[in-house]
Scaffold this motif. Structure first.
Motif, mmCIF file in Angstrom:
data_model
loop_
_atom_site.group_PDB
_atom_site.id
_atom_site.type_symbol
_atom_site.label_atom_id
_atom_site.label_comp_id
_atom_site.label_asym_id
_atom_site.label_seq_id
_atom_site.Cartn_x
_atom_site.Cartn_y
_atom_site.Cartn_z
ATOM 1 N N LEU A 123 0.802 -1.221 0.000
ATOM 2 C CA LEU A 123 0.000 0.000 0.000
ATOM 3 C C LEU A 123 0.836 1.272 0.000
ATOM 4 C CD1 LEU A 123 -2.849 -0.983 2.500
ATOM 5 C CD2 LEU A 123 -2.762 -1.225 0.013
ATOM 6 N N GLN A 124 2.042 1.245 0.570
ATOM 7 C CA GLN A 124 2.874 2.434 0.644
ATOM 8 C C GLN A 124 4.082 2.372 -0.290
ATOM 9 O OE1 GLN A 124 3.892 2.997 4.748
ATOM 10 N NE2 GLN A 124 1.764 2.890 5.445
ATOM 11 N N GLY A 125 4.355 1.226 -0.870
ATOM 12 C CA GLY A 125 5.445 1.108 -1.831
ATOM 13 C C GLY A 125 6.823 1.041 -1.232
ATOM 14 N N SER A 126 6.924 0.872 0.083
ATOM 15 C CA SER A 126 8.242 0.772 0.705
ATOM 16 C C SER A 126 8.767 -0.637 0.557
ATOM 17 C CB SER A 126 8.159 1.148 2.189
ATOM 18 O OG SER A 126 7.281 0.264 2.874
ATOM 19 N N ARG A 127 10.089 -0.760 0.618
ATOM 20 C CA ARG A 127 10.734 -2.059 0.463
ATOM 21 C C ARG A 127 11.109 -2.615 1.821
ATOM 22 N NH1 ARG A 127 14.943 -1.251 -4.602
ATOM 23 N NH2 ARG A 127 13.356 -0.716 -6.179
ATOM 24 N N PRO A 128 10.901 -3.911 2.016
ATOM 25 C CA PRO A 128 11.310 -4.499 3.305
ATOM 26 C C PRO A 128 12.820 -4.491 3.443
ATOM 27 C CG PRO A 128 10.666 -6.216 1.759
ATOM 28 C CD PRO A 128 10.331 -4.896 1.108
ATOM 29 N N ARG A 129 13.285 -4.328 4.661
ATOM 30 C CA ARG A 129 14.723 -4.314 4.917
ATOM 31 C C ARG A 129 15.276 -5.733 4.869
ATOM 32 N NH1 ARG A 129 15.144 -0.159 10.091
ATOM 33 N NH2 ARG A 129 14.200 1.643 9.056
ATOM 34 N N THR A 130 16.315 -5.871 4.107
ATOM 35 C CA THR A 130 16.990 -7.172 4.013
ATOM 36 C C THR A 130 18.453 -6.977 4.352
ATOM 37 O OG1 THR A 130 17.358 -6.842 1.640
ATOM 38 C CG2 THR A 130 15.391 -8.077 2.294
ATOM 39 N N ALA A 131 18.974 -7.824 5.191
ATOM 40 C CA ALA A 131 20.392 -7.735 5.579
ATOM 41 C C ALA A 131 21.256 -8.316 4.481
ATOM 42 C CB ALA A 131 20.622 -8.495 6.892
ATOM 43 N N GLU A 132 22.248 -7.535 4.046
ATOM 44 C CA GLU A 132 23.154 -8.000 3.009
ATOM 45 C C GLU A 132 24.181 -8.948 3.606
ATOM 46 O OE1 GLU A 132 24.944 -4.707 1.167
ATOM 47 O OE2 GLU A 132 23.068 -3.881 0.360
ATOM 48 N N PRO A 133 24.355 -10.118 2.996
ATOM 49 C CA PRO A 133 25.337 -11.064 3.538
ATOM 50 C C PRO A 133 26.755 -10.537 3.373
ATOM 51 C CG PRO A 133 24.520 -11.818 1.420
ATOM 52 C CD PRO A 133 23.685 -10.618 1.798
ATOM 53 N N GLU A 134 27.566 -10.770 4.364
ATOM 54 C CA GLU A 134 28.959 -10.348 4.306
ATOM 55 C C GLU A 134 29.770 -11.298 3.447
ATOM 56 O OE1 GLU A 134 30.460 -10.078 8.192
ATOM 57 O OE2 GLU A 134 29.083 -8.489 8.847
ATOM 58 N N GLU A 135 30.629 -10.704 2.616
ATOM 59 C CA GLU A 135 31.480 -11.526 1.764
ATOM 60 C C GLU A 135 32.633 -12.087 2.588
ATOM 61 O OE1 GLU A 135 32.801 -9.292 -1.515
ATOM 62 O OE2 GLU A 135 30.795 -8.991 -2.371
ATOM 63 N N PRO A 136 32.886 -13.383 2.456
ATOM 64 C CA PRO A 136 33.998 -13.957 3.225
ATOM 65 C C PRO A 136 35.335 -13.443 2.733
ATOM 66 C CG PRO A 136 33.116 -15.554 1.674
ATOM 67 C CD PRO A 136 32.203 -14.359 1.627
ATOM 68 N N SER A 137 36.252 -13.269 3.633
ATOM 69 C CA SER A 137 37.586 -12.803 3.288
ATOM 70 C C SER A 137 38.383 -13.906 2.631
ATOM 71 C CB SER A 137 38.309 -12.319 4.549
ATOM 72 O OG SER A 137 39.636 -11.963 4.254
ATOM 73 N N LEU A 138 39.116 -13.541 1.558
ATOM 74 C CA LEU A 138 39.925 -14.545 0.871
ATOM 75 C C LEU A 138 41.074 -15.030 1.738
ATOM 76 C CD1 LEU A 138 40.097 -13.011 -2.721
ATOM 77 C CD2 LEU A 138 38.693 -14.898 -1.927
#
Length: 291
Positions: free
Chosen positions: A123-138
């Motif tokens: 109804l308001q057009g907002s996007r749900p918050r999603t946590a971005e996965p952290e990239e593992p360190s090489l």
């Protein structure tokens, strides 16, 4: 835990059927329902084993079926009311969840939170918050094939444990070796390989005046390096067959590309050879020419 009977469940069924709002039940209601159902099932099986055509066996089986029907109806009544409560809570109304059991309260919180989120999105057009996965360190990531090769070395290494001995020195050519022709130059090593220790060519005896050295082709003589690199005793020379992602090795990362010729530790070399990602390079010894 106080035992629940068929009459207790029937009373809960009648109250839920008559009321539009959810009624209060004991906090361990669902656990008591499961315990009563199990007790009636065992009793029915016991009477059936004694005499399946007896009156007691038929009564026990009939009571078990009625208990299952009443439990399912009570569940449907309460779930419909909980969903209606969650919908009103998502719309901003104040709801009192004090009459819910622990399991029902958890369901109510999840459903109301989901409905609030969908209300804002649709109804308001907002996007749900999603946590971005952290990239593992090489630097901290070890490829699965290298870890598997290390485990295989630990499991199947037949050599007994003991102090590590230093590698034996490579023997040099004899002192009376005659004039040496142009050595066979191996393919160039990749720039990503760690600097390997260099082995200098041994000092050769002076050439007599009356003997001329074997003539070497100009191009080959110009391309022969003064110091040719060789693989250390604890490394393996490989030719890479395809581009690969970075590999974490002992002390550094290896970036391998197709057609690279590299010196690698034995555990990484073993993993690449086993998966046909590389082939072993055999370096030919120096050829000699006799007069």
């Amino acid at each position: 835990m106080e035992l629940l009977t068929f009459e207790d469940l029937t009373e809960v069924y009648r109250r839920e059927q008559r009321s539009k709002n959810i009624t209060e039940v004991r906090r361990d209601f669902y656990a008591a329902v499961r315990e009563c159902h199990e007790r009636l099932r065992r009793e029915s099986e016991r009477e059936f084993a004694v005499d399946q055509f007896s009156t007691r066996s038929k009564l026990a089986s009939n009571q078990l079926m009625k208990f299952q029907e009443k439990a399912a109806q009570v569940f449907e009544f309460r779930m419909e009311k909980i969903l209606a409560m969650a919908l009103r809570a998502a719309g901003g109304n104040k709801i009192d969840p004090g009459k819910l059991t622990v399991e029902e309260r958890e369901l109510f919180d999840k459903v109301s939170s989901l409905l609030k989120d969908r209300h804002a999105v649709l109804l308001q057009g907002s996007r749900p918050r999603t946590a971005e996965p952290e990239e593992p360190s090489l630097d901290l990531m070890t490829p699965p094939m290298v870890a598997e090769a290390e485990r295989e070395d630990e499991m199947f290494d037949p050599s007994p444990a003991g102090p590590e001995l230093p590698p034996a020195a490579m023997p040099g050519p004899p002192a009376d070796l005659p004039a040496i022709s142009t050595p066979l130059v191996p393919p160039p090593l990749s720039e990503t390989v760690l600097a390997s220790p260099q082995i200098s060519a041994p000092d050769l005896p002076p050439i007599p005046v009356n003997e001329a050295p074997a003539a070497a082709p100009p191009a080959a003589a110009a391309s022969a390096p003064a110091d040719r690199p060789a693989a250390p005793p604890d490394h393996v020379v490989l030719r890479i067959l395809e581009d690969m992602p970075p590999i974490a090795g002992p002390g550094r990362n290896y970036r391998l590309n197709k057609e690279d010729v590299v010196c690698l530790p034995p555990n990484i070399a073993k993993a690449l050879l086993a998966r046909k990602k590389a082939v072993k390079v055999q370096l030919d010894p120096l050829k000699t020419v006799t007069n």
